[in-house]
Design a protein around this motif. Structure first.
Motif, mmCIF file in Angstrom:
data_model
loop_
_atom_site.group_PDB
_atom_site.id
_atom_site.type_symbol
_atom_site.label_atom_id
_atom_site.label_comp_id
_atom_site.label_asym_id
_atom_site.label_seq_id
_atom_site.Cartn_x
_atom_site.Cartn_y
_atom_site.Cartn_z
ATOM 1 N N LEU A 138 0.844 -1.195 0.000
ATOM 2 C CA LEU A 138 0.000 0.000 0.000
ATOM 3 C C LEU A 138 0.880 1.246 0.000
ATOM 4 N N LEU A 139 0.618 2.146 -0.939
ATOM 5 C CA LEU A 139 1.380 3.389 -1.073
ATOM 6 C C LEU A 139 0.426 4.560 -0.903
ATOM 7 N N PRO A 140 0.528 5.321 0.193
ATOM 8 C CA PRO A 140 -0.413 6.429 0.422
ATOM 9 C C PRO A 140 -0.337 7.492 -0.666
ATOM 10 N N LEU A 141 -1.483 8.044 -1.009
ATOM 11 C CA LEU A 141 -1.518 9.162 -1.945
ATOM 12 C C LEU A 141 -1.034 10.432 -1.261
ATOM 13 N N PRO A 142 -0.457 11.369 -2.029
ATOM 14 C CA PRO A 142 -0.073 12.653 -1.436
ATOM 15 C C PRO A 142 -1.312 13.367 -0.894
ATOM 16 N N GLU A 143 -1.196 13.960 0.269
ATOM 17 C CA GLU A 143 -2.345 14.624 0.878
ATOM 18 C C GLU A 143 -2.778 15.854 0.084
ATOM 19 N N ASP A 144 -1.847 16.499 -0.589
ATOM 20 C CA ASP A 144 -2.139 17.755 -1.285
ATOM 21 C C ASP A 144 -2.359 17.575 -2.780
ATOM 22 N N THR A 145 -2.631 16.361 -3.216
ATOM 23 C CA THR A 145 -2.723 16.130 -4.654
ATOM 24 C C THR A 145 -3.901 16.873 -5.275
ATOM 25 N N PRO A 146 -3.686 17.506 -6.441
ATOM 26 C CA PRO A 146 -4.783 18.177 -7.131
ATOM 27 C C PRO A 146 -5.563 17.259 -8.059
ATOM 28 N N PHE A 147 -5.167 15.985 -8.117
ATOM 29 C CA PHE A 147 -5.750 15.060 -9.085
ATOM 30 C C PHE A 147 -6.827 14.194 -8.439
ATOM 31 N N SER A 148 -7.797 13.818 -9.254
ATOM 32 C CA SER A 148 -8.927 13.021 -8.766
ATOM 33 C C SER A 148 -8.515 11.573 -8.533
ATOM 34 N N LEU A 149 -9.359 10.836 -7.812
ATOM 35 C CA LEU A 149 -9.082 9.427 -7.584
ATOM 36 C C LEU A 149 -9.113 8.647 -8.897
ATOM 37 N N ALA A 150 -10.011 9.033 -9.805
ATOM 38 C CA ALA A 150 -10.073 8.356 -11.099
ATOM 39 C C ALA A 150 -8.792 8.577 -11.895
ATOM 40 N N GLN A 151 -8.227 9.783 -11.824
ATOM 41 C CA GLN A 151 -6.949 10.026 -12.494
ATOM 42 C C GLN A 151 -5.853 9.174 -11.869
ATOM 43 N N TRP A 152 -5.815 9.114 -10.553
ATOM 44 C CA TRP A 152 -4.781 8.316 -9.886
ATOM 45 C C TRP A 152 -4.960 6.822 -10.166
ATOM 46 N N ALA A 153 -6.190 6.401 -10.425
ATOM 47 C CA ALA A 153 -6.429 4.971 -10.660
ATOM 48 C C ALA A 153 -5.720 4.460 -11.906
ATOM 49 N N THR A 154 -5.267 5.356 -12.767
ATOM 50 C CA THR A 154 -4.538 4.963 -13.983
ATOM 51 C C THR A 154 -3.053 4.749 -13.727
ATOM 52 N N THR A 352 -10.450 12.298 -19.854
ATOM 53 C CA THR A 352 -10.023 11.151 -20.662
ATOM 54 C C THR A 352 -10.155 9.823 -19.923
ATOM 55 N N VAL A 353 -10.583 9.868 -18.674
ATOM 56 C CA VAL A 353 -10.744 8.648 -17.886
ATOM 57 C C VAL A 353 -12.212 8.239 -17.909
ATOM 58 N N THR A 354 -12.490 7.048 -18.404
ATOM 59 C CA THR A 354 -13.856 6.527 -18.447
ATOM 60 C C THR A 354 -14.074 5.575 -17.278
ATOM 61 N N THR A 355 -15.156 5.795 -16.533
ATOM 62 C CA THR A 355 -15.405 4.988 -15.338
ATOM 63 C C THR A 355 -16.738 4.257 -15.449
ATOM 64 N N TYR A 356 -16.686 2.944 -15.263
ATOM 65 C CA TYR A 356 -17.881 2.101 -15.235
ATOM 66 C C TYR A 356 -18.314 1.886 -13.779
ATOM 67 N N ALA A 357 -19.593 1.678 -13.575
ATOM 68 C CA ALA A 357 -20.087 1.327 -12.247
ATOM 69 C C ALA A 357 -19.680 -0.101 -11.905
ATOM 70 N N PHE A 358 -19.639 -0.413 -10.618
ATOM 71 C CA PHE A 358 -19.267 -1.763 -10.187
ATOM 72 C C PHE A 358 -20.238 -2.801 -10.753
ATOM 73 N N ASP A 359 -21.509 -2.434 -10.849
ATOM 74 C CA ASP A 359 -22.496 -3.348 -11.422
ATOM 75 C C ASP A 359 -22.207 -3.667 -12.884
ATOM 76 N N ASP A 360 -21.495 -2.773 -13.561
ATOM 77 C CA ASP A 360 -21.266 -2.902 -15.002
ATOM 78 C C ASP A 360 -19.888 -3.466 -15.350
ATOM 79 N N VAL A 361 -19.211 -4.065 -14.395
ATOM 80 C CA VAL A 361 -17.889 -4.624 -14.663
ATOM 81 C C VAL A 361 -17.901 -5.651 -15.802
ATOM 82 N N PRO A 362 -18.876 -6.561 -15.886
ATOM 83 C CA PRO A 362 -18.884 -7.484 -17.038
ATOM 84 C C PRO A 362 -18.994 -6.762 -18.374
ATOM 85 N N GLN A 363 -19.740 -5.651 -18.407
ATOM 86 C CA GLN A 363 -19.823 -4.875 -19.644
ATOM 87 C C GLN A 363 -18.485 -4.243 -19.967
ATOM 88 N N LEU A 364 -17.797 -3.762 -18.946
ATOM 89 C CA LEU A 364 -16.450 -3.222 -19.136
ATOM 90 C C LEU A 364 -15.532 -4.291 -19.712
#
Length: 385
Positions: A138-154, A352-364
């Motif tokens: 586990l690597l903690p995210l920077p506390e002051d990051t200006p980026f969204s969780l979806a951006q970091w997920a990449t 540029t980050v596309t996010t699917y719902a957890f229910d839609d993982v098979p569609q992803l």
């Protein structure tokens, strides 16, 4: 025991009538309580990666059989929140938001040998509402990051790109020490890792170009200072034994190859690609080698279509081609890469980050396998903040 809601892949039955490709099943999944060195986490946003498609296609291996398990929960790259830690854990605390590093087992230098939630047995992945893992990944995210969780997920694409680019660049520099990068081309087949590497190459002063097959992606590359090459200009570039045995198919291949090499020549002043980023594999390998410059570097972090390639060693020696093959990155570099991303905005734009719902993982999964996803950065949301 801990029970959670998860997408599960089951072992394929010993029945030839059952399709080889697996499907994810939504069900309750249980695992042992948190050990002293572990943490219980809830995934927030996960990244859909090629290794998930490999696992579902059971190619090159059947993950369940490889691990000796009847069912597994996949998913090894996500932003998570720590819910609870074991007695010996001091590196993270309850409430921390972290990146998961996909290291199941490393060699003595910190390079991965077996991947968490892929071929590492008895690991529970991130396609679940809750899971547990070794707190050391586990690597903690920077506390002051200006980026969204979806951006970091990449981050997996970027961390992998950082490692591969640094090795490839060092190899090129070893033979071309006195050369100005501005005179040399770095080229990549389309993909998120290649795009991230090309951004690093551009910052290092190289000419950079990459293929894309849609107008939207070509525009996106142009906005990021990368020359887009329309993949539709050479539609029959994939080569195989079947193509070689079919005169008409071979003629179409040769026409596409000629057009591709013409474009590479224009972009490189006739020299070819100094560094070629190829994460596709065998179908494009023949054209890739022809497109490389002398003293060129072929860099790859894996394959999307076809993992077996054949090389004429004498030709590669004479041309002084260096082949760089890397996998994931070194665990010791993780914090450094995270801080580099945060400080330099080496990050995909939010839109540029596309996010699917957890229910839609098979569609992803289906959209990824069918090539219907237009973004380089498909993600899935698991739990809300």
């Amino acid at each position: 025991m801990i029970t959670t809601d998860a997408w599960v892949l089951h072992r394929r039955p010993d029945d030839p009538a059952v399709p080889k490709r697996g499907e994810l099943s939504r069900e309750t999944f249980s695992f042992a309580d948190v050990a002293d060195h572990e943490a219980l986490v809830e995934p927030l946003v996960g990244s859909w990666e090629a290794n998930l498609d490999h696992a579902l296609s059971r190619d090159p291996i059947d993950i369940c059989r490889q691990r000796g398990e009847s069912s597994v929960v996949l998913g090894n790259l996500a932003v998570v929140r720590v819910l609870r830690t074991g007695a010996d854990v001091t590196s993270v605390s309850e409430g921390d938001t972290c990146l998961v590093l996909p290291f199941g087992e490393c060699d003595r230098y910190g390079y991965v040998e077996r991947v968490y939630a892929y071929d590492m047995p008895h690991t529970v992945g991130l396609l679940a509402k809750r899971t547990k893992l070794h707190a050391g990944i586990l690597l903690p995210l920077p506390e002051d990051t200006p980026f969204s969780l979806a951006q970091w997920a990449t981050y997996g694409r970027y961390f992998t790109a950082w490692d591969n680019w640094n090795v490839a660049h060092a190899c090129w520099s070893a033979q071309m020490r006195d050369e100005d990068p501005a005179k040399h081309l770095v080229f990549g087949w389309g993909g998120g890792v290649a795009m991230a590497e090309l951004e690093l190459a551009r910052r290092a002063g190289f000419r950079v170009a990459m293929t894309a097959s849609t107008d939207a992606r070509l525009s996106f590359l142009a906005e990021h200072g990368i020359t887009g090459v329309d993949r539709r200009l050479f539609p029959d570039l994939s080569y195989s034994a079947e193509v070689a045995d079919d005169p008409e198919a071979l003629a179409r291949y040769r026409a596409s190859e000629k057009e591709f090499l013409r474009i590479i020549g224009e972009l490189s002043d006739g020299a070819g690609a100094a560094i070629f980023l190829d994460n596709i594999g065998s179908p494009l390998y023949k054209a890739t080698l022809k497109a490389m410059a002398r003293q060129g570097v072929l860099a790859t972090v894996g394959w999307k279509h076809g993992m077996t390639t054949s090389t004429l060693r004498a030709s590669e020696c004479i041309k002084r081609h260096l082949h760089v093959n890397t996998h994931v990155w070194r665990i010791h570099d993780s914090a450094r890469i995270r801080d580099f991303q945060n400080a330099t905005a080496w990050m995909p734009p939010r839109e540029t980050v596309t996010t699917y719902a957890f229910d839609d993982v098979p569609q992803l999964a289906a959209d990824y396998a069918a090539g219907r996803i237009t973004t380089y950065f498909p993600t899935y949301q698991v739990n809300l903040l």
